[in-house]
Enzyme design. Structure first.
Site, PDB file in Angstrom:
ATOM      1  N   GLY A  12      63.009  45.293  47.004  1.00  0.00           N
ATOM      2  CA  GLY A  12      61.870  46.129  46.479  1.00  0.00           C
ATOM      3  C   GLY A  12      62.245  47.269  45.523  1.00  0.00           C
ATOM      4  CB  SER A  13      65.502  48.820  44.494  1.00  0.00           C
ATOM      5  OG  SER A  13      65.890  47.664  43.648  1.00  0.00           O
ATOM      6  CG  MET A  90      63.764  35.941  46.156  1.00  0.00           C
ATOM      7  SD  MET A  90      64.554  36.134  44.623  1.00  0.00           S
ATOM      8  CE  MET A  90      65.772  34.892  44.937  1.00  0.00           C
ATOM      9  CB  ILE A  92      59.809  27.820  41.838  1.00  0.00           C
ATOM     10  CG1 ILE A  92      61.221  28.161  41.841  1.00  0.00           C
ATOM     11  CG2 ILE A  92      59.567  26.943  40.610  1.00  0.00           C
ATOM     12  CD1 ILE A  92      62.306  26.805  41.876  1.00  0.00           C
ATOM     13  CG  LEU A  93      55.375  31.958  40.524  1.00  0.00           C
ATOM     14  CD1 LEU A  93      55.445  33.125  39.565  1.00  0.00           C
ATOM     15  CD2 LEU A  93      54.536  31.835  41.476  1.00  0.00           C
ATOM     16  CG  HIS A 109      67.398  35.963  35.691  1.00  0.00           C
ATOM     17  ND1 HIS A 109      67.346  35.299  36.760  1.00  0.00           N
ATOM     18  CD2 HIS A 109      68.802  35.336  35.227  1.00  0.00           C
ATOM     19  CE1 HIS A 109      68.374  34.441  37.341  1.00  0.00           C
ATOM     20  NE2 HIS A 109      69.279  34.402  36.090  1.00  0.00           N
TER      21      HIS A 109
HETATM   22  C1  GRF Z   1      66.897  41.977  41.062  1.00  0.00           C
HETATM   23  O1  GRF Z   1      68.308  41.839  41.116  1.00  0.00           O
HETATM   24  C2  GRF Z   1      66.195  41.137  39.978  1.00  0.00           C
HETATM   25  O2  GRF Z   1      66.780  40.866  38.901  1.00  0.00           O
HETATM   26  C3  GRF Z   1      66.116  40.057  40.716  1.00  0.00           C
HETATM   27  O3  GRF Z   1      66.033  39.981  42.108  1.00  0.00           O
HETATM   28  C4  GRF Z   1      66.507  41.229  42.313  1.00  0.00           C
HETATM   29  C5  GRF Z   1      65.475  42.191  43.139  1.00  0.00           C
HETATM   30  O4  GRF Z   1      66.084  43.537  43.684  1.00  0.00           O
HETATM   31  N1  GRF Z   1      65.104  39.195  40.395  1.00  0.00           N
HETATM   32  P1  GRF Z   1      64.878  44.272  44.340  1.00  0.00           P
HETATM   33  O5  GRF Z   1      64.176  43.626  45.461  1.00  0.00           O
HETATM   34  O6  GRF Z   1      63.947  44.873  43.207  1.00  0.00           O
HETATM   35  O7  GRF Z   1      65.826  45.661  44.898  1.00  0.00           O
END
Ligand code: GRF
Length: 216
Positions: A12-13, A90, A92-93, A109
């Site tokens: 969730g960063s 994570m 697939i929709l 991505h």
């Molecule tokens: C990110 O690297 C994003 O590109 C990918 O998943 C990661 C999520 O990171 N889709 P975070 O959970 O936001 O830290």
């Protein structure tokens, strides 16, 4: 203006970077709901800390992907959000879901799409002799990581890049670029029309939607 819904599965960063930009009025909107499909997602802990309403809709409690997506769809629809942001979501929709929110659903991505769609992009870059890595922000359609590209952040790699440093650099780029794109979508400087992205003249991406970043 109704607000933004963010979907997470893990750390969730990116959620936090976007929340902070809203808080600082760098984005003229607010996150009205965070949804996780994973009860253990640290993104939910962050949402709590940030006082953002959140919910877990655990995909394991549904027998089919369609059922899970329908439940997610119904939950999101009640907010009628301006934008739905996938931030490390994570799952697939289904087509039903992506069509329902066509033009309102974006993803980040960690690769320079169309190179390396799918998982393990950092490993793939390290196994290649690529001179660049990067991130792509795109609208989401029914094909995974293939929707219209909004913006890309490009990182020039040193010889034999250190993996940890490379991932940190990619996150730094994500946390810079994602809030900027979100802000411009909210302000209608970035628009989605017939599967294409249009930039108004005052968009920072109008002349160039590729941003170069230094390795740090
Ligand atoms: C990110 O690297 C994003 O590109 C990918 O998943 C990661 C999520 O990171 N889709 P975070 O959970 O936001 O830290």
């Amino acid at each position: 203006m109704t607000g933004i819904v963010v979907l997470v599965s893990g750390n969730g960063s990116n959620l936090e970077a976007i929340a902070e930009a809203c808080y600082k009025n760098q984005i003229n909107s607010n996150i009205i709901n965070v949804i996780s499909n994973n009860p253990d997602a640290f993104g939910i802990v962050r949402a709590k800390r940030l006082n953002i309403p959140h919910i877990c809709i655990d995909h394991k409690e549904f027998s089919t992907r369609d059922d899970f997506d329908l439940s997610l769809m119904r939950h999101i629809e009640q907010f009628d959000p301006d934008l739905i942001i996938l931030a490390g979501f994570m799952r697939i929709l289904t087509k039903t879901f992506t069509r329902c929110f066509n033009g309102k659903l974006i993803n980040i991505h960690p690769s320079i799409l169309p190179k390396y769609p799918g998982l393990n992009t950092h490993e793939k870059v390290l196994l290649s002799d690529d001179k660049h890595h990067g991130v792509t922000i795109h609208y989401v359609n029914e094909v995974v990581d293939a929707g219209a590209i909004i913006a890309q952040g490009i990182l020039k790699l040193p010889d034999s890049p250190d993996e940890r440093k490379m991932i940190d650099n990619i996150h730094r780029i994500e946390h810079d670029l994602y809030p900027k794109v979100v802000s411009e979508i909210i302000d209608h400087k970035i628009k989605y029309k017939n599967e294409n992205v249009k930039f108004t003249k005052d968009s920072i991406f109008y002349e160039n939607n590729v941003v170069n970043y230094e390795w740090k």
